[in-house]
Design a protein around this motif. Structure first.
Motif, short mmCIF file in Angstrom:
data_model
loop_
_atom_site.label_atom_id
_atom_site.label_comp_id
_atom_site.label_asym_id
_atom_site.label_seq_id
_atom_site.Cartn_x
_atom_site.Cartn_y
_atom_site.Cartn_z
N LEU A 369 0.81 -1.22 0.00
CA LEU A 369 0.00 0.00 0.00
C LEU A 369 0.84 1.27 0.00
CD1 LEU A 369 -2.66 -1.05 2.66
CD2 LEU A 369 -3.08 -0.75 0.23
N ARG A 370 2.15 1.15 0.07
CA ARG A 370 2.98 2.33 0.30
C ARG A 370 2.90 3.35 -0.82
NH1 ARG A 370 8.44 -1.33 -0.14
NH2 ARG A 370 8.10 -2.07 -2.29
N ALA A 371 2.52 2.92 -2.04
CA ALA A 371 2.44 3.87 -3.15
C ALA A 371 1.12 4.62 -3.19
CB ALA A 371 2.66 3.13 -4.47
N CYS A 372 0.16 4.27 -2.32
CA CYS A 372 -1.17 4.91 -2.34
C CYS A 372 -1.17 6.17 -1.49
CB CYS A 372 -2.23 3.93 -1.84
SG CYS A 372 -2.40 2.45 -2.85
N PRO A 373 -1.55 7.32 -2.04
CA PRO A 373 -1.56 8.57 -1.25
C PRO A 373 -2.45 8.47 -0.01
CG PRO A 373 -1.80 9.03 -3.60
CD PRO A 373 -1.92 7.55 -3.46
N SER A 374 -3.62 7.83 -0.13
CA SER A 374 -4.52 7.73 1.03
C SER A 374 -3.84 7.02 2.19
CB SER A 374 -5.80 6.98 0.64
OG SER A 374 -6.50 7.68 -0.35
N TYR A 375 -3.07 5.99 1.88
CA TYR A 375 -2.39 5.24 2.93
C TYR A 375 -1.30 6.11 3.58
CZ TYR A 375 0.62 1.74 5.13
OH TYR A 375 1.36 1.05 6.02
N ALA A 376 -0.52 6.78 2.75
CA ALA A 376 0.57 7.60 3.28
C ALA A 376 0.03 8.70 4.19
CB ALA A 376 1.38 8.19 2.14
N ALA A 443 -2.32 17.10 8.46
CA ALA A 443 -2.86 16.18 7.44
C ALA A 443 -4.37 16.08 7.48
CB ALA A 443 -2.26 14.79 7.62
N LYS A 444 -5.00 16.74 8.43
CA LYS A 444 -6.44 16.56 8.65
C LYS A 444 -7.27 16.87 7.43
CE LYS A 444 -10.18 18.55 11.40
NZ LYS A 444 -10.52 19.46 12.49
N THR A 445 -7.13 18.03 6.87
CA THR A 445 -7.97 18.44 5.75
C THR A 445 -7.75 17.56 4.52
OG1 THR A 445 -7.87 20.71 6.55
CG2 THR A 445 -8.64 20.35 4.28
N ILE A 446 -6.52 17.18 4.25
CA ILE A 446 -6.22 16.39 3.05
C ILE A 446 -6.87 15.03 3.14
CG2 ILE A 446 -4.37 15.41 1.68
CD1 ILE A 446 -2.58 17.65 2.60
N VAL A 447 -6.70 14.34 4.27
CA VAL A 447 -7.25 12.99 4.40
C VAL A 447 -8.75 13.01 4.37
CG1 VAL A 447 -7.42 10.98 5.91
CG2 VAL A 447 -5.23 12.16 5.65
N LYS A 448 -9.36 13.94 5.05
CA LYS A 448 -10.83 14.01 5.00
C LYS A 448 -11.30 14.33 3.60
CE LYS A 448 -12.31 14.96 9.71
NZ LYS A 448 -13.11 15.82 10.58
N GLY A 449 -10.55 15.15 2.88
CA GLY A 449 -10.94 15.45 1.51
C GLY A 449 -10.90 14.22 0.63
N ILE A 450 -9.89 13.37 0.79
CA ILE A 450 -9.80 12.13 0.01
C ILE A 450 -10.95 11.22 0.36
CG2 ILE A 450 -8.43 10.04 -0.31
CD1 ILE A 450 -5.94 11.71 -0.02
N PHE A 451 -11.25 11.10 1.66
CA PHE A 451 -12.26 10.13 2.10
C PHE A 451 -13.65 10.58 1.73
CE2 PHE A 451 -13.67 6.57 4.26
CZ PHE A 451 -14.73 6.90 5.10
#
Length: 452
Positions: A369-376, A443-451
């Motif tokens: 999963l290391r290449a997936c932005p959501s995981y990182a 990282a809060k805003t970025i991860v919530k935006g992806i999800f």
């Protein structure tokens, strides 16, 4: 009639340095390519591949024109001298395999001619050989020739090896048996499709026979209100459902056409179980589940002759509700988006490791999963919580044996689904950590935006 014993698979391994391996290169390949009965005919698929090669300007792609050689491989016709050259350059062991079917079953299995065998081999040999040889599918190499010289069977000779020499030992018995089972299942797929159609026709006739039973013979007292359906009665009025079952059993003894239709359906179901290779308790459960489903359909048909359905008609002009923010449908949409991320980001060695883990029913490595932005980003927010959630998700998805062996394309799709669900677990763990106030704010805003 085709059965699990219709396709016979015989395999032999010639280890490096053995006399048998040298004989395969010097004599066996020539034997299968030139022996009387080796089919050198030009198939439509050979012609299409040759035309495409010429259009693409692949000079030397065919050392011999299709139709002048009996050998074929994954990509088209193969010249004898090219086959020898490739085998001489190969390291490791060489496997010789013979696949054969009885002549009287060849049409049913759609293995009656060279083109049929080419289609079958190109679709199924690589994943089966990968399993038997214990090497990645990408390194499997094979060539084959179809023979018509036996009076009672049609067969194809196959020579297989690995491009990187990693196949250098005898085939493990359990791996060889799984490969045989995969090839047999693939060969029986046309016969199973025909039997599925016969099963559906038999089921329709059995339901129609139950519908023809006179209403006075279905002597049951129905509840005064509520739905009139067999499933509803079984849940809320089990005594009435049992009375319906008893009435149908009595009607079967009075009406030979109903009994004949039920027997025909059971015979078709047992035939399907045989083609699927089910045995013992699994076979009994498969047959009984199918007969139970037929009884439900027959009971509903009989109930329609006794009383009309009492379900309320749908409201006219009913407005569509808003799309729910949570629930199974929402999870499926999110999973599809994450599967797209997996397909775009997980490639090369990581993808191959995931597929190998699925094939061996082992947990997929978290490193895939290391290449997936959501995981990182999720790891950046809550590394401990995310690591635990991902490990649990990967273990749960691959720990179950499910429905048995899968073919190559199905393995790839399963690996993508497992990685997508692991991403979902990672993001959920990161958001739960956010709610608990134990995450990193940047990282809060970025991860919530992806999800979201």
């Amino acid at each position: 009639m085709a059965s699990r014993s219709s396709l016979v698979v015989n395999a032999r391994v010639h280890l490096p340095g053995s006399r048998g391996r040298s004989a395969v290169i010097t004599n066996n390949v020539e034997y299968i390519a030139t022996r009387e009965g080796a089919d050198r005919s030009l198939t439509p698929d050979d012609a299409r591949r040759a035309e495409l090669a010429e259009r693409m300007g692949l000079v030397g792609y065919y050392a011999e024109r299709p139709g002048s050689t009996a050998l074929f491989g994954q990509d088209g016709a193969v010249a004898l001298k090219d086959a020898r050259k490739e085998l001489e350059a190969a390291d490791g062991a060489i496997a010789t395999v013979v696949l054969s079917v009885r002549r009287d079953e060849a049409d049913e299995l759609r293995l009656a001619c060279k083109e049929d065998w080419q289609r079958f081999c190109r679709q199924n040999l690589a994943p089966a050989l990968s399993e038997a040889m214990g090497v990645p599918e990408s390194s499997v190499r094979w060539l084959a020739a179809e023979h018509e010289n036996h009076p009672s069977s049609k067969h194809v000779h196959v020579v297989a090896w690995s491009s990187d020499g990693s196949f250098d030992s005898l085939m493990a018995r359990n791996r060889l048996e799984r490969a045989r089972s995969d090839l047999t299942g693939a060969a029986l797929r046309p016969a199973l499709a025909v039997e599925h159609e016969a099963r559906d026709i038999a089921r329709t006739r059995a339901v129609d026979a139950a519908r023809a039973v006179p209403a006075e013979e279905i002597d049951v007292t129905l509840p005064p209100d509520g739905r009139i359906s067999y499933a509803h009665l079984r849940r809320w009025h089990p005594d009435t459902a049992k009375a319906v079952d008893a009435a149908l059993e009595l009607a079967e003894s009075k009406h030979p056409e109903l009994k004949a239709a039920n027997d025909a359906y059971r015979d078709s179901i047992e035939r399907c179980a045989e083609l699927k290779g089910l045995g013992g308790a699994r076979r009994d459960r498969y047959v009984e589940d199918a007969m139970g489903e037929l009884r439900s359909r027959q009971a509903n048909a009989a109930l329609r002759t006794v009383a009309p359905d009492r379900t309320a008609p749908p409201e006219k002009g009913a407005r569509r509700t808003h799309r729910p923010k949570e629930g199974p449908a929402t999870d499926r949409r999110r999973t599809r988006a994450l599967e797209a991320e997996v397909r775009a980001c997980v490639t090369g060695r990581d993808l191959e490791e995931a597929r190998e883990a699925v094939r061996g029913r082992r947990p997929v490595p978290e490193s895939c999963l290391r290449a997936c932005p959501s995981y990182a980003l999720s790891v950046a927010k809550a590394p401990i919580a995310v690591g635990g959630a991902v490990a649990r998700a990967l273990m749960a998805d691959t720990g179950s044996k499910g429905g048995g062996r899968t073919l190559s394309d199905e393995v790839g799709r399963k690996a993508e689904r497992i990685l997508a669900r692991a991403l979902m677990s990672a993001i959920s763990a990161a958001l739960r950590g956010d709610a608990a106030g134990v995450v990193l704010a940047p990282a809060k805003t970025i991860v919530k935006g992806i999800f979201l």
